[in-house]
Design a protein around this motif. Sequence first.
Motif, PDB file in Angstrom:
ATOM      1  N   GLY A  63       0.793  -1.221   0.000  1.00 26.26           N
ATOM      2  CA  GLY A  63       0.000   0.000   0.000  1.00 26.26           C
ATOM      3  C   GLY A  63       0.827   1.273   0.000  1.00 26.26           C
ATOM      4  N   ASP A  64       0.126   2.400   0.028  1.00 21.69           N
ATOM      5  CA  ASP A  64       0.747   3.720  -0.040  1.00 21.69           C
ATOM      6  C   ASP A  64       0.301   4.590   1.118  1.00 21.69           C
ATOM      7  OD1 ASP A  64       2.085   4.085  -2.918  1.00 21.69           O
ATOM      8  OD2 ASP A  64       0.272   2.884  -3.160  1.00 21.69           O
ATOM      9  N   LEU A  65       1.253   5.333   1.675  1.00 19.41           N
ATOM     10  CA  LEU A  65       0.960   6.341   2.690  1.00 19.41           C
ATOM     11  C   LEU A  65       1.220   7.723   2.095  1.00 19.41           C
ATOM     12  CD1 LEU A  65       2.650   4.787   5.855  1.00 19.41           C
ATOM     13  CD2 LEU A  65       0.199   4.921   5.376  1.00 19.41           C
ATOM     14  N   THR A  66       0.268   8.595   2.273  1.00 20.22           N
ATOM     15  CA  THR A  66       0.410   9.985   1.809  1.00 20.22           C
ATOM     16  C   THR A  66      -0.151  10.895   2.894  1.00 20.22           C
ATOM     17  OG1 THR A  66      -1.735   9.859   0.688  1.00 20.22           O
ATOM     18  CG2 THR A  66       0.225   9.356  -0.637  1.00 20.22           C
ATOM     19  N   GLN A  67      -0.126  12.180   2.619  1.00 18.28           N
ATOM     20  CA  GLN A  67      -0.736  13.166   3.517  1.00 18.28           C
ATOM     21  C   GLN A  67      -0.254  13.005   4.962  1.00 18.28           C
ATOM     22  OE1 GLN A  67      -2.674  15.595   2.242  1.00 18.28           O
ATOM     23  NE2 GLN A  67      -2.437  14.666   0.218  1.00 18.28           N
ATOM     24  N   ALA A  68       1.040  13.147   5.164  1.00 20.78           N
ATOM     25  CA  ALA A  68       1.607  13.030   6.508  1.00 20.78           C
ATOM     26  C   ALA A  68       1.068  14.144   7.399  1.00 20.78           C
ATOM     27  CB  ALA A  68       3.123  13.113   6.435  1.00 20.78           C
ATOM     28  N   PRO A  69       0.457  13.797   8.534  1.00 19.09           N
ATOM     29  CA  PRO A  69       0.012  14.832   9.465  1.00 19.09           C
ATOM     30  C   PRO A  69       1.208  15.634   9.978  1.00 19.09           C
ATOM     31  CG  PRO A  69      -0.994  12.713   9.986  1.00 19.09           C
ATOM     32  CD  PRO A  69       0.083  12.450   8.982  1.00 19.09           C
ATOM     33  N   THR A  70       1.022  16.902  10.195  1.00 17.42           N
ATOM     34  CA  THR A  70       2.111  17.769  10.629  1.00 17.42           C
ATOM     35  C   THR A  70       2.761  17.237  11.897  1.00 17.42           C
ATOM     36  OG1 THR A  70       0.990  19.677   9.662  1.00 17.42           O
ATOM     37  CG2 THR A  70       2.737  20.118  11.270  1.00 17.42           C
ATOM     38  N   GLY A  71       4.065  17.076  11.837  1.00 18.23           N
ATOM     39  CA  GLY A  71       4.817  16.662  13.015  1.00 18.23           C
ATOM     40  C   GLY A  71       4.652  15.208  13.401  1.00 18.23           C
ATOM     41  N   GLN A  72       4.131  14.394  12.502  1.00 18.69           N
ATOM     42  CA  GLN A  72       3.858  12.997  12.849  1.00 18.69           C
ATOM     43  C   GLN A  72       4.563  12.054  11.880  1.00 18.69           C
ATOM     44  OE1 GLN A  72      -0.215  12.479  13.868  1.00 18.69           O
ATOM     45  NE2 GLN A  72      -0.109  10.244  13.910  1.00 18.69           N
ATOM     46  N   ALA A  73       5.222  11.049  12.421  1.00 21.25           N
ATOM     47  CA  ALA A  73       5.899  10.045  11.609  1.00 21.25           C
ATOM     48  C   ALA A  73       4.974   8.855  11.397  1.00 21.25           C
ATOM     49  CB  ALA A  73       7.182   9.594  12.305  1.00 21.25           C
ATOM     50  N   PRO A  74       5.159   8.108  10.320  1.00 23.72           N
ATOM     51  CA  PRO A  74       4.341   6.913  10.129  1.00 23.72           C
ATOM     52  C   PRO A  74       4.693   5.846  11.172  1.00 23.72           C
ATOM     53  CG  PRO A  74       6.085   6.984   8.501  1.00 23.72           C
ATOM     54  CD  PRO A  74       6.138   8.279   9.233  1.00 23.72           C
ATOM     55  N   SER A  75       3.695   5.033  11.503  1.00 22.26           N
ATOM     56  CA  SER A  75       3.921   3.898  12.397  1.00 22.26           C
ATOM     57  C   SER A  75       3.547   2.627  11.653  1.00 22.26           C
ATOM     58  CB  SER A  75       3.101   4.043  13.681  1.00 22.26           C
ATOM     59  OG  SER A  75       1.725   4.230  13.401  1.00 22.26           O
ATOM     60  N   PHE A  76       4.174   1.537  12.056  1.00 23.72           N
ATOM     61  CA  PHE A  76       4.020   0.272  11.335  1.00 23.72           C
ATOM     62  C   PHE A  76       3.762  -0.858  12.330  1.00 23.72           C
ATOM     63  CE2 PHE A  76       6.649   3.051   8.793  1.00 23.72           C
ATOM     64  CZ  PHE A  76       6.094   2.936   7.521  1.00 23.72           C
ATOM     65  N   MET A  77       2.786  -1.687  11.986  1.00 28.14           N
ATOM     66  CA  MET A  77       2.530  -2.908  12.738  1.00 28.14           C
ATOM     67  C   MET A  77       3.086  -4.081  11.952  1.00 28.14           C
ATOM     68  SD  MET A  77      -1.199  -2.963  14.554  1.00 28.14           S
ATOM     69  CE  MET A  77      -2.154  -2.905  13.042  1.00 28.14           C
ATOM     70  N   ALA A  78       3.901  -4.882  12.607  1.00 29.47           N
ATOM     71  CA  ALA A  78       4.438  -6.078  11.984  1.00 29.47           C
ATOM     72  C   ALA A  78       4.274  -7.243  12.945  1.00 29.47           C
ATOM     73  CB  ALA A  78       5.911  -5.891  11.631  1.00 29.47           C
ATOM     74  N   ALA A  79       3.786  -8.343  12.438  1.00 25.58           N
ATOM     75  CA  ALA A  79       3.596  -9.543  13.253  1.00 25.58           C
ATOM     76  C   ALA A  79       4.003 -10.751  12.429  1.00 25.58           C
ATOM     77  CB  ALA A  79       2.150  -9.666  13.707  1.00 25.58           C
TER      78      ALA A  79
END
Length: 624
Positions: free
Chosen positions: A472-488
């Motif tokens: 998938g794709d992540l866009t539109q980063a909220p101001t001051g926020q980094a992406p987070s990832f769930m991995a299992a």
Amino acid sequence: MIKTTLSVLISATLLSSVAQAEEISYSPMAGKDHPQQVFWGDTHLHTSYSFDAAMMGNKGLAPADAYRFARGEEIRAHNGMIAKLNRPLDFLMVSDHAEYLGLIPMVSAGNEEILSDPVGARWAELLNGGPDEQLKALLEMNIDIAKNHKSMVNASVERTAWDEITRAADEYNDPGKFTALIGYEWTTMPGGDNLHRVVMFADDASKAGQVIPFSAFDSEDPEDLWNYLQAYEEKTGGRVLAIPHNGNVSNGQMFALTDRKGQPLTRAYAETRSRWEPVAEVTQIKGDGETHPRLSPDDEFADFERWDKGNLTATAVKTDAMLPFEYARSALKLGLEQEAKLGVNPFKFGMIGSTDAHTSLSAVEENNFWGKFSLFEPSAKRGEIAGYTVGKQGKVYGLTIDESVASGYAAVWATENTREALFDAIKRKETYATTGPRISVRFFGGWDFATDEVDYPDYVSRGYAKGVPMGGDLTQAPTGQAPSFMAAASRDPEGANLDRVQIVKGWHDRNGSLQEKVFDIAWSDNRVADASGKLPAVGSTVDSDAATWTNSIGSAELSSVWSDPEFDPSERAFYYVRVLQIPTPRWTAYDEKHFDTQLNSDMPGAIQERAYTSPIWYTPSAEN
């Protein structure tokens, strides 16, 4: 009167309940259609219908035998042994070479039309000779392909073989239980450089049978193959895609930044390639293709089952300058760079593994490895056989059979085990590769996963609701926020425990340079990273002499929610998960134990098998 009133009240209550039920169901999965099961298979298998398979010992195992084996039946191999999978596969695509498709079985059957052709008669004579004569015929056919020259022209051969292949796939396709996909291999190799693709149809024989495979004799240019795919869909209303092979024997051509005419890539090229090639093969018998230690010097696990001596026909030596255009991680980074220039990423592919076995047997687990060709099926000294390449003429390097890799399989998160659902999942890149073990991996990216979100029993539903899955794709980063990832990740139920889960990040930085970094995000045995952040090795329980190991180290499951500590919202990036098992014996160790022999081999007795997910991409918005 009372009876009537009660009746009205009951009816009203029922209607109200029905209305409420339409809004929110008591069943948690009601109204949700995300995949709940991973399906295991092989999209790259050859049978006796491939000329090189037939010339290298596969004398009679046809597509039907391949499907029977994949779904769990016993097959007698050419060495006389009974072969059977440890567990059946969920799907298989037979992908015989389009070039001289089905020719050798027809020669063996004494087809009069072929034998009346001087070239066919010559190859029949060589085929009926000894190993040297058969090798000579094989070399001649490979030279034909490398030089884009078809010595024997007989359209009826391809038509007959393709009809038989598509018919076998339809016969063995059992929706919901076992999927037999229709496909073939386009085997272009200009100058010996491997640019092969397997072509996968979503359809049955009524559509796929309306065409015959597009071969390297038609064109050696991938853009012409893509035109063929477009024409197929327009003609039949069906669906089709192509999967590039492992790029490690392409000598820098698989992910080159020029087209076959030597021109820089264009936006149109990038759009077309990304449409028709949604996933790429990153591990198989001819070596692992995730990365290379000279491309990823800071990655301690980059040096895994390397094939980096030259091209497919052993006629050109590898140079370091070729490596960036052959390996998946580097290609993914190059894709970010091209996207910055062109506006479209030509290398935005998901990851799968497959075997490329030519034995009709999709068996690549270390303790059940049946080799690349039928001549290399299990035997006391197969690991010492020299000359993996097609011939000696012009050969500038050699490979021995012990360098073959027991790899790999394709894992697909699909809603059901059908042609349509599997094809859809591959198109959306909800796939991953393993080197053989059936490790289960989930991977989601989003902007607001809680640190404990992966611990919830419904974390998968949360992943789809709040983020995107692998591919998938992540866009539109909220101001001051980094992406987070769930991995299992969970170990193969019949396999080894897990060492660690890593996230591999690649990015195109502010200065226009390409970067990468590997992050350990979950690991076993309460280990503590040192001051530099390096995690101690998990250790090993392998006894190579006995070909044994134990699960006394490692973990059955590992999971984490990780947020990128170095995120820059202005920089394009991708993230994928790599899962490592604890060490286990290599197939050569199993050979030595089974045959009570000692191989003259420099290959290690133990390896760390692994899985690679499709990436999740981050693309800056205009305001970033």
